[in-house]
Enzyme design. Sequence first.
Site, mmCIF file in Angstrom:
data_model
loop_
_atom_site.group_PDB
_atom_site.id
_atom_site.type_symbol
_atom_site.label_atom_id
_atom_site.label_comp_id
_atom_site.label_asym_id
_atom_site.label_seq_id
_atom_site.Cartn_x
_atom_site.Cartn_y
_atom_site.Cartn_z
ATOM 1 N N TYR A 177 0.861 -1.185 0.000
ATOM 2 C CA TYR A 177 0.000 0.000 0.000
ATOM 3 C C TYR A 177 0.890 1.225 0.000
ATOM 4 C CZ TYR A 177 0.951 0.987 4.937
ATOM 5 O OH TYR A 177 1.562 1.308 6.113
ATOM 6 N N CYS A 178 0.267 2.387 -0.342
ATOM 7 C CA CYS A 178 1.052 3.612 -0.373
ATOM 8 C C CYS A 178 0.232 4.759 0.225
ATOM 9 C CB CYS A 178 1.536 3.926 -1.779
ATOM 10 S SG CYS A 178 0.267 3.785 -3.044
ATOM 11 N N ARG A 179 0.088 5.861 -0.522
ATOM 12 C CA ARG A 179 -0.554 7.022 0.085
ATOM 13 C C ARG A 179 -2.068 6.996 -0.009
ATOM 14 N NH1 ARG A 179 3.976 10.634 -2.708
ATOM 15 N NH2 ARG A 179 5.517 10.636 -1.032
#
Lengths: 219, 219
Positions: A177-179
């Site tokens: 996952y990221c932002r």
Amino acid sequence: MKEKPSKSYLYEHVARIGKALSSPKRLELVELLAQGEKSVETLAAQAGIDMRLTSAHLKALREACLVETRREGKYVHYRLSGPDVSQLWVSLRDVAEEHLIEFRLALAQMVSDPDSLCSESRESLLQKARQGEVFVIDVRPPSEYNAGHLPFARSMPLGELEKRLADLPSDRTIVAYCRGPFCLMSDEAVKLLRARGFTASKITDGVNEWVASGLPIET
Amino acid sequence: MKEKPSKSYLYEHVARIGKALSSPKRLELVELLAQGEKSVETLAAQAGIDMRLTSAHLKALREACLVETRREGKYVHYRLSGPDVSQLWVSLRDVAEEHLIEFRLALAQMVSDPDSLCSESRESLLQKARQGEVFVIDVRPPSEYNAGHLPFARSMPLGELEKRLADLPSDRTIVAYCRGPFCLMSDEAVKLLRARGFTASKITDGVNEWVASGLPIET
DNA sequence: CATTCGATCTAACAACCGTTAGATTGACCG
DNA sequence: CGGTCAATCTAACGGTTGTTAGATCGAATG
């Protein structure tokens, strides 16, 4: 008798918040700040905006009291005024996703491979992460990971991913996952990992979407 | 390579929502529409805006997909596109209340008598209303009451209040509510009732604030 | 003390927005 | 078939905003 003026003042104040959120560039800055405190320079670099223009937009956000500043030597660090601001950003985006079909089209077009999406619900993913069935990685820069991350998630910045492949398990699914849904870092990570033979998928949630749905985070 | 353009499109779409919410007049229209479906004429009258300007603002809201229309003979009825829109309005106002001190000052200044505020929590008020300990009245126009109202609330439009005093109990506390914290109708009602010897107070909640806090309503 | 560099300020331009007022559309009604 | 009225469209104005580029401020550094 004199209800009109004072009442319209109220709407004007709320409109200040709306106005601050009416510019694409400012929204991008808000999303970046929702990942943690950042300096003007960092924000300008990560958003790809000229620093002088970035400063002007941050001034607008500050005048709407959506962000606060802290000076540290040469650097001025900006941060959101509170968790309700990142919550508002998530709500605004959810309304866009619900009602603007063009938005949904643009979003679908951006994700290269829809197959890379993890189909688990948040709760079941959390459960599997707790039991070690999946290996959750946070591919954002370390400073953002340190400001708060999903439970059981390891920091694995996109830039270092290739060098640290040995730290990843090959017998379990890796979930990146990221932002948030607008961020492509987790897409890149999944692409890279799959090319190297790993079993990998992504979730579109970032820390803020996770928090907004009522789930806990670690710091 | 071409991430920039498509990504900035996403922010632009969300910014459309923000832009629609960046005008005081449009926010007032949204709040009125949050009380239920209304024609352009009604909206113009209730907001005190010229109908042609009202129509222009509604067009802006429609282009942001925040409102939808339904034609009925000569009249065009506007309504919010979904409950998430009124939720967004409440969130936006909450952020303003949390961070804009000027907003809180203006709000405090508007309420004539802070003493008229009911100190009960939502849950305990609901409990007391259920058991008949308090008498909850909805002082909005009947059409808004019919579109949805608090549980156990009776419709008692502000304009008819003076004629229908006989319908009110003199041995119990009367709690009035209207459209929300910006609306002064419940203030007027409490003022009138107290002048006539009733025990009365108000809550700042409207139907949308009630719903936003997760409580049920009746239709 | 001069230099460096992050951050802000200023001026200037084009593009956009809110408002007003007149003209137009479209559905109903006598 | 005009007349009425809700609603929209159009043109024009004044003010605001986003962007750019140059100038300035202010804190560290040598």
